[in-house]
Structures are given as structure tokens and as C-alpha cells.
Scaffold this motif. Structure first.
Motif, PDB file in Angstrom:
ATOM      1  N   ILE A 160       1.113  -1.191  -0.516  1.00 49.87           N
ATOM      2  CA  ILE A 160       0.039   0.322   0.087  1.00 49.87           C
ATOM      3  C   ILE A 160       0.796   1.012  -0.082  1.00 49.87           C
ATOM      4  O   ILE A 160       1.258   1.665   0.909  1.00 49.87           O
ATOM      5  N   LEU A 175       0.914   6.098  -1.297  1.00 49.82           N
ATOM      6  CA  LEU A 175       0.974   7.200  -0.845  1.00 49.82           C
ATOM      7  C   LEU A 175       0.892   7.378  -2.139  1.00 49.82           C
ATOM      8  O   LEU A 175       2.442   7.726  -1.664  1.00 49.82           O
ATOM      9  N   MET A 191       0.638  16.325   1.614  1.00 49.79           N
ATOM     10  CA  MET A 191       1.542  15.877   0.362  1.00 49.79           C
ATOM     11  C   MET A 191       1.414  16.857  -0.840  1.00 49.79           C
ATOM     12  O   MET A 191       2.272  17.288  -1.727  1.00 49.79           O
ATOM     13  N   LEU A 196       7.120  12.171   5.261  1.00 51.27           N
ATOM     14  CA  LEU A 196       6.565  11.721   3.908  1.00 51.27           C
ATOM     15  C   LEU A 196       6.918  13.546   2.940  1.00 51.27           C
ATOM     16  O   LEU A 196       7.684  13.962   3.694  1.00 51.27           O
ATOM     17  N   ASP A 197       6.958  13.248   1.882  1.00 51.89           N
ATOM     18  CA  ASP A 197       7.518  13.641   0.842  1.00 51.89           C
ATOM     19  C   ASP A 197       6.780  13.514  -0.445  1.00 51.89           C
ATOM     20  O   ASP A 197       5.317  13.027  -0.271  1.00 51.89           O
ATOM     21  N   HIS A 198       6.950  14.751  -1.506  1.00 53.23           N
ATOM     22  CA  HIS A 198       6.313  15.400  -2.487  1.00 53.23           C
ATOM     23  C   HIS A 198       5.807  13.267  -3.412  1.00 53.23           C
ATOM     24  O   HIS A 198       5.144  13.306  -4.026  1.00 53.23           O
ATOM     25  N   SER A 199       6.775  12.769  -3.372  1.00 57.49           N
ATOM     26  CA  SER A 199       6.651  11.424  -4.553  1.00 57.49           C
ATOM     27  C   SER A 199       6.132  10.267  -3.499  1.00 57.49           C
ATOM     28  O   SER A 199       4.872  10.158  -4.702  1.00 57.49           O
ATOM     29  N   GLU A 200       5.953  10.011  -3.035  1.00 57.66           N
ATOM     30  CA  GLU A 200       5.805   8.364  -2.616  1.00 57.66           C
ATOM     31  C   GLU A 200       5.843   8.896  -1.021  1.00 57.66           C
ATOM     32  O   GLU A 200       6.671   8.726  -0.293  1.00 57.66           O
ATOM     33  N   LEU A 201       5.067   7.513  -0.358  1.00 63.01           N
ATOM     34  CA  LEU A 201       4.669   7.342   0.858  1.00 63.01           C
ATOM     35  C   LEU A 201       4.393   5.461   1.427  1.00 63.01           C
ATOM     36  O   LEU A 201       3.046   5.604   0.594  1.00 63.01           O
ATOM     37  N   SER A 202       5.002   4.524   1.268  1.00 66.68           N
ATOM     38  CA  SER A 202       4.683   3.279   1.800  1.00 66.68           C
ATOM     39  C   SER A 202       3.835   3.046   2.561  1.00 66.68           C
ATOM     40  O   SER A 202       5.095   3.526   4.070  1.00 66.68           O
ATOM     41  N   LEU A 203       3.068   2.575   2.819  1.00 60.82           N
ATOM     42  CA  LEU A 203       1.943   2.190   4.194  1.00 60.82           C
ATOM     43  C   LEU A 203       2.441   0.519   4.488  1.00 60.82           C
ATOM     44  O   LEU A 203       1.102  -0.021   3.808  1.00 60.82           O
TER      45      LEU A 203
END
Lengths: 190, 182
Positions: free
Chosen positions: A170, A172, B170, B144-151
Motif C-alpha cells: 500500500i 501513498l 502531499m 512524507l515527501d512529494h513523491s511516495e510514502l509506503s504504508l
């Protein structure tokens, strides 16, 4: 659900929708038929009630889907009319509605305000760079939560790095990064 | 308007509950019913006291009419949750839980708490678990940055909780990075 989370209008799932509506119709008919039957047992009543509960549930989902699309269509009506490639994603009824709606909004603006302005400022089009733009466009840089349903080939992120999504991951990410994966069904929005 | 303003940016928890109710659970029926065709598939036949698998919405419906007992899923028991809570508080990453565990747990605790052992304990464990995970997700905001964050291992209710804020954040970061590039 994808529809609700995505900033852009997605392809219309017309056949799925049609099948669902068919199911609902058939199931309701059966329920009506059984209802009219006076000598149905208590167990029958019970099944009827369960079937009816499910019909209501499915109806809610369908309604929610259609409403979301309607909201997007009205919001982006003028954008849809101006961009041919997005029109393929709409069903015939939706397209007609978008065109009519856009036309209505335009004539309303014309009558209420634009008439009174000097002629060179009357246009609703973007020949000169207005800020903000005259036509509302879907914001494709908006971030979405994407859930990989299968292993996805690497995609390029805005900062230049590549992202490979294994199954079940998952993330973002901005919408435009995974737009094509979503259209193919490899990811879903959650 | 076609969509009320309150639900435009994110779905509501009751809606998530509705989706989660499509999941299958085991029940022990107290009434008999033949195999019946539903829109989402055919379920049944119900033959007490044999176990059978039905969607959660049907189980709740039957339970409310006192016509079945719900067998809680394996993960909804004191030992399992205690173990997860231990791991959650001792490790930095999120531990594995079913994707829609919060919704399912809520529905089951609401309607079928008498079918579980020690529902109060489960409730408080779930709450602790939620708080531990919430604290972690707030920390995650730093990354958090402007391209991606994995959860990894995030569950649907938690995503829903942080969605409006993270999406806005974002968006702002994207704008900032765009201006610095120009």
C-alpha cells in the motif's frame, strides 16, 4: 470504490452496472412473487427477508457509485466537453448530461454577469492565461492510497526514482503516477 | 448537489463497515435453511448444528433475531491481540493484521459480544492497539515527501483516518517542489 477516491473520472463500468441492476430486478421480482404466495412457511419468510436486506445493500452501493460519477461530471462538465479523450470514458447518457449541463452553466454565466462586462473580457475560454483557470480540471497530482493487487512493473515517481510495487503493498502516491496501472486493474484505490 | 460536501473528500466509517460486511464469517445456525441464491453468490444450506460460512451482514441479521451464534475469527481473541499489541509496542513497524480488522471487530463486538470470551478485554486490547498504531502513523508524517510514502500493513480504517490530512500535506509538498524547480 475506486471512483470515490480518484480525482479523475474513470472509465464507466457500464456492463457491470447493467448486470447488477439485472440481478436486483430479478431478485426483487422473486421476492414479490414469494410475498404474494399466502401459504409460504416461516422459513420462506425468513429467506425473503434476507434477500431483501441484500437488495438494499447492493442498491446503496450502486447509488453511491452513480452519485459520485454525477458529482464529477457536473464539476468537470466544461472540461469534458472540451476534451474528446475523456468522453470515451462516459456512457451515452452521461455524455449528454455533461453537454447539457455545460451549456446551461455557460448561458447562466452569460446572462447573469458576462453581459455586463466589456466585450474583450466576456469570453469563458482560456486564450489568455487566467489564474485560476476558467475550466475546472481534475487535479491529477493529488495523492491517493494505492493497493497493489499484483506485482506491478516499476513506475517513475516525480522525484525521478522508480517504484516497483510488489503484491499487497500500500502506497501513498500522486494519482498520475499510477493512473495507467489503475486503468489496467493492477492496483486499486483504498 | 449529487454528493454532500461531508463525504466528498473521504468515505465515512459506516460506509467502510458496509463494505467490510461483505466478508465471510463462520456461524452456527439455530434454524435450518435451504441453499439460497443471493446476488453475491449462493449461501447455505444451513443445518444446525453444523458450521456454515456466510457474509457478515447475513450473520448480523441472523444474530439480531437470535437465530445463530457467530464464531469469531481466529484473530479476534485475547491471546492473539495481546501478542500483536506486544509486537506493536516493541517494534518500529506496523504488525500484520487483517486489512479490515477494525470494522469487522466493531460489528462483531456490537452484535455478538455474548459469543466471545471476554469481550471487554478484547475491546480494551483493540483500543490499545489502535492508539499504538495511531502514534506511529503520526510519526510517519515526518517521512512524507512529494513523491511516495509506503504504508505496509496499514488497515482500511486507519487509512481513512489519515487520508484528508496526508493528501493535503502531499499536495502542499508537491506545490513547494514545483516552485523550487522553476
Amino acid at each position: 470504490m475506486n471512483e470515490r477516491h480518484s480525482p479523475d473520472i474513470l472509465g464507466c463500468q457500464e456492463d457491470v452496472l447493467g448486470r447488477l441492476l439485472d440481478h436486483i430486478r430479478r431478485q426483487s421480482e422473486t421476492v414479490q412473487l414469494l410475498r404474494g404466495d399466502p401459504d409460504s412457511s416461516e422459513e420462506e419468510h425468513f429467506r425473503i427477508m434476507l434477500a431483501q436486506t441484500e437488495i438494499e445493500r447492493v442498491k446503496f452501493v450502486v447509488r453511491s457509485y452513480v452519485r459520485t460519477r454525477l458529482f464529477k461530471i457536473e464539476k468537470y462538465a466544461r472540461y469534458i466537453v472540451a476534451t474528446p479523450e475523456i468522453q470515451d470514458r462516459l456512457s451515452q447518457a452521461e455524455l449528454t448530461h455533461a453537454q447539457k449541463f455545460a451549456h446551461l452553466v455557460e448561458s447562466h454565466f452569460n446572462k447573469s454577469v458576462l453581459q455586463g462586462l466589456p466585450p474583450e473580457q466576456r469570453s469563458l475560454h482560456d486564450q489568455t492565461a487566467f489564474m485560476p483557470k476558467m475550466i475546472t480540471e481534475p487535479d491529477k497530482t493529488r495523492a491517493v492510497f494505492a493497493h497493489a493487487r499484483e506485482h506491478c512493473p516499476p513506475v517513475r515517481l516525480p522525484d525521478g526514482t522508480a517504484l516497483e510495487m510488489e503484491k499487497g503493498r500500500i502506497s501513498l502516491v500522486p494519482y498520475h503516477v499510477i493512473e495507467h496501472l489503475l486503468a489496467r486493474g493492477s492496483v486499486e484505490l483504498v | 448537489m449529487a454528493l454532500p460536501a461531508s463525504i466528498r473528500s473521504s468515505v465515512t466509517p459506516p460506509e467502510l463497515e458496509l463494505i467490510a460486511s461483505e466478508q465471510l464469517v463462520d456461524i452456527i445456525p439455530l434454524i435450518a435453511m435451504d441453499k439460497t441464491a443471493f446476488i453475491s453468490g449462493a449461501y447455505g444450506p444451513l443445518r444446525p448444528p453444523a458450521k456454515s460460512r456466510v457474509p457478515l451482514w447475513m450473520a448480523t441479521n441472523l444474530k439480531l433475531k437470535k437465530k445463530c451464534h457467530i464464531v469469531p475469527p481466529d484473530w479476534l481473541c485475547v491471546e492473539f491481540l495481546q501478542d500483536r499489541l506486544m509486537r506493536e509496542t516493541s517494534q518500529a513497524e506496523f504488525c500484520e493484521l487483517p486489512f479490515r480488522f477494525a470494522e469487522v471487530a466493531k460489528v462483531l463486538l456490537d452484535v455478538a459480544s455474548d459469543d466471545m470470551q471476554n469481550p471487554d478485554k478484547i475491546r480494551s486490547l483493540l483500543k490499545d492497539l489502535r492508539e499504538a498504531r495511531q502514534a506511529k502513523s503520526r510519526e510517519g508524517l515526518q517521512k512524507l515527501d512529494h513523491s511516495e510514502l509506503s504504508l505496509p500493513n496499514f488497515c482500511s480504517l486507519e487509512i481513512n483516518e489519515i487520508r484528508p490530512f496526508f493528501v493535503r500535506a502531499m499536495g502542499v509538498l508537491t506545490q513547494v517542489s514545483r516552485t523550487t524547480q522553476e
